[in-house]
Each structure stands twice: as structure tokens, then as C-alpha cells.
Scaffold this motif. Sequence first.
Motif, PDB file in Angstrom:
ATOM      1  N   ASP A  96       0.897  -1.155   0.000  1.00 15.95           N
ATOM      2  CA  ASP A  96       0.000   0.000   0.000  1.00 15.95           C
ATOM      3  C   ASP A  96       0.934   1.204   0.000  1.00 15.95           C
ATOM      4  OD1 ASP A  96      -1.974   1.906   0.319  1.00 15.95           O
ATOM      5  OD2 ASP A  96      -3.118   0.728   1.760  1.00 15.95           O
ATOM      6  N   ALA A  97       1.098   1.815  -1.154  1.00 16.29           N
ATOM      7  CA  ALA A  97       2.211   2.732  -1.384  1.00 16.29           C
ATOM      8  C   ALA A  97       1.910   4.180  -1.019  1.00 16.29           C
ATOM      9  CB  ALA A  97       2.639   2.657  -2.845  1.00 16.29           C
ATOM     10  N   ALA A  98       2.921   4.858  -0.531  1.00 16.69           N
ATOM     11  CA  ALA A  98       2.821   6.270  -0.171  1.00 16.69           C
ATOM     12  C   ALA A  98       2.711   7.162  -1.395  1.00 16.69           C
ATOM     13  CB  ALA A  98       4.025   6.690   0.668  1.00 16.69           C
ATOM     14  N   CYS A 111      11.558  -6.139  -8.169  1.00 16.21           N
ATOM     15  CA  CYS A 111      11.274  -6.948  -9.361  1.00 16.21           C
ATOM     16  C   CYS A 111      12.564  -7.540  -9.938  1.00 16.21           C
ATOM     17  CB  CYS A 111      10.570  -6.109 -10.419  1.00 16.21           C
ATOM     18  SG  CYS A 111       8.899  -5.574  -9.992  1.00 16.21           S
ATOM     19  N   ASP A 112      13.609  -6.720  -9.997  1.00 17.87           N
ATOM     20  CA  ASP A 112      14.889  -7.178 -10.535  1.00 17.87           C
ATOM     21  C   ASP A 112      15.487  -8.296  -9.692  1.00 17.87           C
ATOM     22  OD1 ASP A 112      14.669  -5.364 -12.584  1.00 17.87           O
ATOM     23  OD2 ASP A 112      16.041  -3.895 -11.724  1.00 17.87           O
ATOM     24  N   ALA A 113      15.111  -8.322  -8.404  1.00 17.45           N
ATOM     25  CA  ALA A 113      15.592  -9.383  -7.512  1.00 17.45           C
ATOM     26  C   ALA A 113      14.709 -10.629  -7.602  1.00 17.45           C
ATOM     27  CB  ALA A 113      15.626  -8.868  -6.069  1.00 17.45           C
ATOM     28  N   GLY A 114      13.751 -10.619  -8.527  1.00 15.29           N
ATOM     29  CA  GLY A 114      12.884 -11.771  -8.721  1.00 15.29           C
ATOM     30  C   GLY A 114      11.696 -11.817  -7.796  1.00 15.29           C
ATOM     31  N   ILE A 115      11.366 -10.677  -7.179  1.00 16.32           N
ATOM     32  CA  ILE A 115      10.250 -10.609  -6.230  1.00 16.32           C
ATOM     33  C   ILE A 115       9.005 -10.089  -6.938  1.00 16.32           C
ATOM     34  CG2 ILE A 115       9.437  -9.507  -4.107  1.00 16.32           C
ATOM     35  CD1 ILE A 115      12.390  -9.312  -3.256  1.00 16.32           C
ATOM     36  N   THR A 116       7.886 -10.738  -6.726  1.00 21.04           N
ATOM     37  CA  THR A 116       6.603 -10.286  -7.260  1.00 21.04           C
ATOM     38  C   THR A 116       6.092  -9.137  -6.397  1.00 21.04           C
ATOM     39  OG1 THR A 116       6.034 -12.461  -8.140  1.00 21.04           O
ATOM     40  CG2 THR A 116       4.205 -10.956  -7.674  1.00 21.04           C
ATOM     41  N   VAL A 117       5.711  -8.023  -7.019  1.00 19.70           N
ATOM     42  CA  VAL A 117       5.189  -6.871  -6.290  1.00 19.70           C
ATOM     43  C   VAL A 117       3.743  -6.628  -6.721  1.00 19.70           C
ATOM     44  CG1 VAL A 117       5.423  -4.413  -5.787  1.00 19.70           C
ATOM     45  CG2 VAL A 117       7.473  -5.823  -6.099  1.00 19.70           C
ATOM     46  N   VAL A 118       2.832  -6.655  -5.748  1.00 20.95           N
ATOM     47  CA  VAL A 118       1.409  -6.411  -6.001  1.00 20.95           C
ATOM     48  C   VAL A 118       0.997  -5.190  -5.191  1.00 20.95           C
ATOM     49  CG1 VAL A 118      -0.936  -7.318  -5.853  1.00 20.95           C
ATOM     50  CG2 VAL A 118       0.977  -8.870  -6.363  1.00 20.95           C
ATOM     51  N   SER A 119       0.665  -4.101  -5.866  1.00 18.91           N
ATOM     52  CA  SER A 119       0.243  -2.891  -5.159  1.00 18.91           C
ATOM     53  C   SER A 119      -1.273  -2.891  -5.014  1.00 18.91           C
ATOM     54  CB  SER A 119       0.734  -1.631  -5.882  1.00 18.91           C
ATOM     55  OG  SER A 119       0.257  -1.562  -7.208  1.00 18.91           O
ATOM     56  N   PHE A 120      -1.710  -2.417  -3.850  1.00 13.74           N
ATOM     57  CA  PHE A 120      -3.128  -2.426  -3.505  1.00 13.74           C
ATOM     58  C   PHE A 120      -3.483  -1.104  -2.837  1.00 13.74           C
ATOM     59  CE2 PHE A 120      -5.730  -2.824   0.381  1.00 13.74           C
ATOM     60  CZ  PHE A 120      -6.975  -3.016  -0.194  1.00 13.74           C
ATOM     61  N   ASP A 121      -4.682  -0.600  -3.109  1.00  9.33           N
ATOM     62  CA  ASP A 121      -5.135   0.652  -2.496  1.00  9.33           C
ATOM     63  C   ASP A 121      -4.274   1.796  -3.013  1.00  9.33           C
ATOM     64  OD1 ASP A 121      -6.698   2.271  -0.718  1.00  9.33           O
ATOM     65  OD2 ASP A 121      -5.071   2.175   0.750  1.00  9.33           O
ATOM     66  N   ARG A 131      -1.321  -4.252 -10.014  1.00  7.04           N
ATOM     67  CA  ARG A 131      -2.174  -3.297  -9.304  1.00  7.04           C
ATOM     68  C   ARG A 131      -3.545  -3.932  -9.060  1.00  7.04           C
ATOM     69  NH1 ARG A 131       1.393  -0.946 -12.329  1.00  7.04           N
ATOM     70  NH2 ARG A 131       0.398  -1.854 -14.180  1.00  7.04           N
ATOM     71  N   VAL A 132      -3.987  -3.885  -7.805  1.00  4.06           N
ATOM     72  CA  VAL A 132      -5.286  -4.429  -7.416  1.00  4.06           C
ATOM     73  C   VAL A 132      -6.078  -3.306  -6.755  1.00  4.06           C
ATOM     74  CG1 VAL A 132      -6.499  -6.085  -5.957  1.00  4.06           C
ATOM     75  CG2 VAL A 132      -4.365  -6.754  -7.075  1.00  4.06           C
ATOM     76  N   GLY A 133      -7.218  -2.960  -7.304  1.00  2.00           N
ATOM     77  CA  GLY A 133      -7.988  -1.864  -6.717  1.00  2.00           C
ATOM     78  C   GLY A 133      -9.354  -1.728  -7.355  1.00  2.00           C
ATOM     79  N   ILE A 134     -10.072  -0.712  -6.922  1.00  2.27           N
ATOM     80  CA  ILE A 134     -11.385  -0.420  -7.490  1.00  2.27           C
ATOM     81  C   ILE A 134     -11.229   0.694  -8.538  1.00  2.27           C
ATOM     82  CG2 ILE A 134     -12.556  -1.080  -5.363  1.00  2.27           C
ATOM     83  CD1 ILE A 134     -12.920   1.936  -4.795  1.00  2.27           C
ATOM     84  N   SER A 267     -22.839   5.824   0.559  1.00  4.26           N
ATOM     85  CA  SER A 267     -21.515   5.594   1.131  1.00  4.26           C
ATOM     86  C   SER A 267     -20.789   4.585   0.262  1.00  4.26           C
ATOM     87  CB  SER A 267     -21.645   5.073   2.561  1.00  4.26           C
ATOM     88  OG  SER A 267     -20.381   4.885   3.165  1.00  4.26           O
ATOM     89  N   ALA A 268     -19.499   4.806   0.049  1.00  7.86           N
ATOM     90  CA  ALA A 268     -18.734   3.882  -0.785  1.00  7.86           C
ATOM     91  C   ALA A 268     -17.257   3.971  -0.447  1.00  7.86           C
ATOM     92  CB  ALA A 268     -18.950   4.188  -2.269  1.00  7.86           C
ATOM     93  N   SER A 269     -16.573   2.850  -0.601  1.00  9.22           N
ATOM     94  CA  SER A 269     -15.133   2.808  -0.359  1.00  9.22           C
ATOM     95  C   SER A 269     -14.592   1.499  -0.910  1.00  9.22           C
ATOM     96  CB  SER A 269     -14.835   2.902   1.146  1.00  9.22           C
ATOM     97  OG  SER A 269     -13.447   2.789   1.398  1.00  9.22           O
ATOM     98  N   ILE A 270     -13.300   1.442  -1.078  1.00 11.67           N
ATOM     99  CA  ILE A 270     -12.650   0.164  -1.288  1.00 11.67           C
ATOM    100  C   ILE A 270     -12.660  -0.556   0.055  1.00 11.67           C
ATOM    101  CG2 ILE A 270     -10.378   1.205  -0.886  1.00 11.67           C
ATOM    102  CD1 ILE A 270      -9.176  -0.901  -2.753  1.00 11.67           C
ATOM    103  N   ALA A 271     -12.966  -1.835   0.064  1.00 11.09           N
ATOM    104  CA  ALA A 271     -12.983  -2.590   1.313  1.00 11.09           C
ATOM    105  C   ALA A 271     -11.564  -2.743   1.842  1.00 11.09           C
ATOM    106  CB  ALA A 271     -13.596  -3.966   1.093  1.00 11.09           C
ATOM    107  N   PRO A 272     -11.327  -2.449   3.131  1.00 11.45           N
ATOM    108  CA  PRO A 272      -9.990  -2.695   3.691  1.00 11.45           C
ATOM    109  C   PRO A 272      -9.541  -4.134   3.468  1.00 11.45           C
ATOM    110  CG  PRO A 272     -11.346  -1.485   5.254  1.00 11.45           C
ATOM    111  CD  PRO A 272     -12.255  -1.888   4.129  1.00 11.45           C
ATOM    112  N   GLY A 273     -10.521  -5.053   3.503  1.00 12.41           N
ATOM    113  CA  GLY A 273     -10.204  -6.459   3.281  1.00 12.41           C
ATOM    114  C   GLY A 273      -9.765  -6.774   1.871  1.00 12.41           C
ATOM    115  N   GLY A 274      -9.812  -5.783   0.985  1.00 17.70           N
ATOM    116  CA  GLY A 274      -9.285  -5.982  -0.362  1.00 17.70           C
ATOM    117  C   GLY A 274      -7.816  -6.352  -0.352  1.00 17.70           C
ATOM    118  N   VAL A 275      -7.123  -6.035   0.755  1.00 14.47           N
ATOM    119  CA  VAL A 275      -5.719  -6.426   0.865  1.00 14.47           C
ATOM    120  C   VAL A 275      -5.581  -7.946   0.825  1.00 14.47           C
ATOM    121  CG1 VAL A 275      -5.608  -6.580   3.410  1.00 14.47           C
ATOM    122  CG2 VAL A 275      -3.576  -5.904   2.114  1.00 14.47           C
TER     123      VAL A 275
END
Length: 339
Positions: A96-98, A111-121, A131-134, A267-275
Motif C-alpha cells: 500500500d504505497a505512499a 522486481c529485478d531481484a525476482g520478487i513479485t510486487v502487487v500494489s493495492f489501495d 495493481r489491485v484496486g477499485i 456511502s462507498a469505499s474500497i474494502a480494507p479487506g481488499g488487501v
Amino acid sequence: MKNGFPMMAAMVAVALATPPAHAATSDKKIALSNNYAGNSWRQAMLRSWDKVTKQAVSEGHVAAADSFTTADKEVPSQAAQLQNLILQGYNAIVIDAASPTALNGAVKAACDAGITVVSFDGTVDEPCAYRVGIDYVGMGRAQVDYLAKRLPNGGNLLEIRGLAGASIDDLIHQGIEAGVKQHPNFKIVSSVTGNWDEATAQKAVATVLSSLPEIVGVVDQGGDGYGAAQAFKSAGRAEPIIIMGNRQDELAWWKQQKTASNYSTISASIAPGGVTLAFWVAQQILDGKKVPHDIVFPTLSVTDANLDAALAAAPVGGVYNTEYSQADAVKAISASVAK
């Protein structure tokens, strides 16, 4: 041979009692990199992560799923955190990036070190990351669309923005601007920063209210509706239609106003549980599945029709939330591939 039968029976019994390990990922480690935990939404996110990943570890889906939160909201702290996670040998990082751009160097190094990076929110735009989000732009635009139905004559709007520099803040703002462009009888007469936090939003709104004309609606990003309502009340001004963001205090206030005066909003939001969806997406990638770099899942919404149910499900001081399973991730991946 006779003596071998009891041993064989015991081995079969153990095999049946033990959950099947997922060989491709049972030895993999996934980390959560979080830059901020100072509001109820982020705290709910961390609880959801802890709940779902502990079960995933116990069932043998992964070897470890640890969460790390920086002490501040600054990009350098999260970049340093990412470097530490690389050195610690994690196979995937959910982040969850700044900032959508300022962490790209650290993300690319992972990524270059072979690590999968999935950004959310708070997503990143480094091409190697997922990228995973609404649909945040759609969420912002929908607020103005709703107000246009309720207030066909338009009027003045107050905008409360989120955490400066975060991708979500910019995307929701883009959607609100697009909505106002589509419905030009509305005008944003002031914009304040609420940091997705009720106390911050209340103070920010209170600071500008005395200089503002009549406000017919408040468009925002979540975690600021109740604070805005309290600022209007303290200023002795009637509460306009305030869009809410699924926090329990917002929903409780809405319910009180609905009972007293038939107050209505959405009311609407991305669910915190989306993580947890992001976690399972990372697990699926590590498992060798083909996954698109952008995965969109539905906004968690509340209307008058399901207000009571949402409020009952939201813990006091918390957020209306839902968590996701591995099967949900598979469905979301399939839907995104189809699109």
C-alpha cells in the motif's frame, strides 16, 4: 508384510487428516508493506491481512505472510522498508504505497531481484508491478452523479481530499472533476485536505466554513464524512448531503439523521479487506498463474436499502468491511483477463 499394514494405515490416516500443501507456493514468503496505519480503515486492513494470511499459512498455501508498517507516511521510510524486505528474501510483496511514482525505484529493485510486487489501495505505476484496486475515478464521478439526481438545480460543493501524494487521492479527485464537468450546474467552491481521517477533516472543514456560501453537497474520499458533519453542526449550519466512506461513525450518524429527518445519502469505499485479495493474487502469481497487471474489483457500497445491515456489520470505531478468498482472487483474475 503383516506388520506393514498398521504402519500403512497410519500413514493414510495422517495424509487424510493433513490439509494438502500447495507445492508451488508452500515454501514461499509474502510480506505486506504499509506506509500508514493512522486511521480506522488502515487498521481494519491490517486486521484483515492478519486474519486471512494466518489461515493461509496454517493450511500450507504459503510459508509466511508478515506485515510491516513504517513509522511515518514518508516515501523514504517505505523505500527503506522495501529494501529490507528484499534483503530478507521475501518472494512477493503486497504494498500500500505512499506514492504512485516515488517508490518506483525501490519497486523495480524488488522486481529485478525476482520478487513479485502487487500494489493495492495506494498503487504504483512501475510497469513490473501488479495493481489491485477499485475504479477510483468512477467512484469520484459517481458522487456527483448521485448529487445531480438528488439536486437537479445544482449548487456549491465542498471537496475533502485524502492523503496528499497518494494515487487514490488523485484518482478520486479526477473523478469528481469529471463529474462536475458533466454536471456544470455544480461548482466546487473550496477544497480541503482531510487525510482520510475524521478529526483532521473536521478541523479542515471548520477552518473554511465561515468564508463559504451555502453548501449543498460534500464530496470526499472516505473517513471524513462524520468529521464534516460535526464541523457543520458546530458552525450552526445545516448539514448538506455528505457522501460517506463506510466508517462506522459515519454510518451511525447517517442512521440517526435518517431516523430524525429522513436524511439520505450514499456511502462507498474500497474494502480494507481488499488487501486479502491482493495477497491471493500474489499467491496465484507465485503459483505460476498468468495474471494481468491490472485487476479491478467492485466498490463496497451502502445505500438506504442496506444501511442497517452495513451498520450492524461495522464494529464500533471501525469500518464496514469484507474479506476475500483464493476463489475470489481466481474469479477477479479471470474477469480482468476477459476485459
